[in-house]
Design a protein around this motif. Structure first.
Motif, short mmCIF file in Angstrom:
data_model
loop_
_atom_site.label_atom_id
_atom_site.label_comp_id
_atom_site.label_asym_id
_atom_site.label_seq_id
_atom_site.Cartn_x
_atom_site.Cartn_y
_atom_site.Cartn_z
N GLY A 67 0.83 -7.61 -42.88
CA GLY A 67 0.88 -8.46 -41.71
C GLY A 67 0.22 -9.81 -41.96
O GLY A 67 0.73 -10.86 -41.53
N ARG A 68 -0.92 -9.79 -42.66
CA ARG A 68 -1.60 -11.05 -42.96
C ARG A 68 -0.85 -11.83 -44.04
O ARG A 68 -0.74 -13.07 -43.96
N ARG A 69 -0.34 -11.12 -45.04
CA ARG A 69 0.36 -11.82 -46.13
C ARG A 69 1.63 -12.50 -45.65
O ARG A 69 1.93 -13.64 -46.01
N ASP A 70 2.41 -11.79 -44.82
CA ASP A 70 3.70 -12.32 -44.35
C ASP A 70 3.62 -12.99 -42.99
O ASP A 70 4.65 -13.36 -42.43
N ASP A 71 2.38 -13.13 -42.46
CA ASP A 71 2.16 -13.79 -41.18
C ASP A 71 3.01 -13.16 -40.06
O ASP A 71 3.72 -13.85 -39.33
N HIS A 72 2.89 -11.84 -39.95
CA HIS A 72 3.61 -11.14 -38.89
C HIS A 72 3.01 -11.49 -37.52
O HIS A 72 1.82 -11.78 -37.43
N PRO A 73 3.83 -11.45 -36.47
CA PRO A 73 3.33 -11.84 -35.15
C PRO A 73 2.39 -10.81 -34.55
O PRO A 73 2.34 -9.65 -34.97
N VAL A 74 1.65 -11.25 -33.55
CA VAL A 74 0.77 -10.37 -32.78
C VAL A 74 1.57 -9.77 -31.62
O VAL A 74 2.41 -10.45 -31.03
#
Length: 363
Positions: free
Chosen positions: A131-138
């Motif tokens: 999630g942090r690496r691919d900038d997944h949404p919240v």
């Protein structure tokens, strides 16, 4: 099976997903974390990877796709997360292993908890990292006025496995009686707590449970016949002698058995594979020196991993269909998570206390 079907008919999956979203949804890659946590919480009612993949996948995969997640990743995460179902009690594969070998089902239930927690923790860590690496949404914020009700609604479903395991281990009821108690509990919860079970859905639960039970009991019946024939021909002992002719080192034997189980899991449904391999395991058990409870967890986890691998990975087909994504893409996306599953399998095989700690603690 009936208890799980009743809880699912009462929208158990929806309550679990909403509770997981409230607890962990507001971090980076929140929906992915919610996916894993939902699988973990639902495992106490489903007991089977296929039903868990269908239930959680039906809710989470479309939501993850709408938020911009790669469909193959969403499907792969659901598939590997569904493996928690057969590890956290009550587990259908562990029950079958106990029936086939005469191993205590209560001990098997307890033995699967720690490996299940480790696997769930690794999958959560992977989801957070990705999630942090691919900038997944919240995930969307849960309104404050709904939070208390969401948690209260999820509690009856979450305590079901605790209720079953504690009842069996304390001697209040046998595993067979526990099934009846769990059904009554699930029916009361569905009718008077969730109030979402109509007569039509109740009849559908009975129909689905009868169909599922018939399939499992047919496998058990065939297992008895197969075991009788194999015993007359002394085939398990012959196979065991052939393996022992290669090596008598317990460590190498365990490695060979895991390789055999991996190959079987690629092509056979887990329950059918268990029927074929258990007689050989019984013949090799004295040489290996592995506790049958530990062996049960190892066998079940190994064969469950096969459900997430081609060419006959049933769970892959379920999540791929929901995500409308080619199976090849889902399988490729699942590779890093399957590596985590293999790490847990290696720990279960190499460290007896990992699966035997809780059974020994409650003896």
């Amino acid at each position: 099976m009936l208890a799980g079907n009743l809880m699912n008919a009462a929208d158990l999956t929806g309550h679990i997903v909403r509770a997981a979203q409230f607890l962990v949804g507001r971090i980076k890659g929140g929906l992915a974390v919610v996916n894993v946590l939902s699988n973990f919480l639902l495992s106490g009612a489903s007991g089977a990877a296929t039903s868990e993949a269908a239930a959680v996948g039906g809710l989470m995969i479309p939501s993850m796709k709408r938020d911009g997640y790669d469909p193959a990743y969403a499907a792969a995460l659901t598939a590997t997360g569904s493996l928690l179902g057969p590890m956290i009690p009550p587990s259908l594969p562990l029950i079958l292993f106990g029936v086939l070998t005469g191993t205590s089902i209560g001990d098997l239930f307890l033995a699967g908890i720690v490996p299940g927690l480790i696997l769930g923790g690794l999958l959560l860590t992977y989801a957070l990292w990705k999630g942090r690496r691919d900038d997944h949404p919240v995930a969307a914020r849960v309104p404050p006025e709904e939070r208390r009700g969401i948690l209260i609604a999820a509690i009856p479903a979450i305590i079901l496995p605790v209720f079953i395991v504690v009842g069996i281990r304390s001697g209040i009821f046998t595993p067979t009686e526990a099934a009846g108690v769990a059904c009554i509990y699930a029916l009361v919860i569905a009718l008077f707590v969730y109030r979402s079970l109509s007569w039509r859905r109740l009849l559908r639960c009975f129909h689905d449970t009868a169909t599922m039970s018939a399939g499992v009991m047919l496998i058990v019946a065939m297992a008895s016949m197969t075991g009788f024939v194999l015993g007359i021909e002394n085939l398990p002992q012959r196979i065991a002698d052939s393996i022992l002719g290669v090596t008598q080192s317990p460590a190498v034997l365990i490695l060979l058995l895991n390789i055999i189980l991996v190959v079987m899991g690629l092509f056979l449904e887990p329950l059918a594979a268990m029927v074929l391999i258990v007689p050989v395991l019984n013949a090799l058990a004295p040489t290996i020196g592995m506790d049958p409870v530990q062996m049960g967890v190892m066998v079940v986890l190994n064969l469950m991993i096969g459900m997430c691998t081609p060419p006959v990975g049933l769970v892959l087909f379920i999540v791929g269909t929901i995500a409308r994504t080619p199976i090849q893409a889902v399988a490729m996306a699942a590779l890093p998570m399957l590596v985590l599953c293999v790490i847990v399998l290696a720990l279960v095989a190499a460290v007896p206390s990992l699966s035997l700690f809780l059974p020994n603690l409650f003896k």
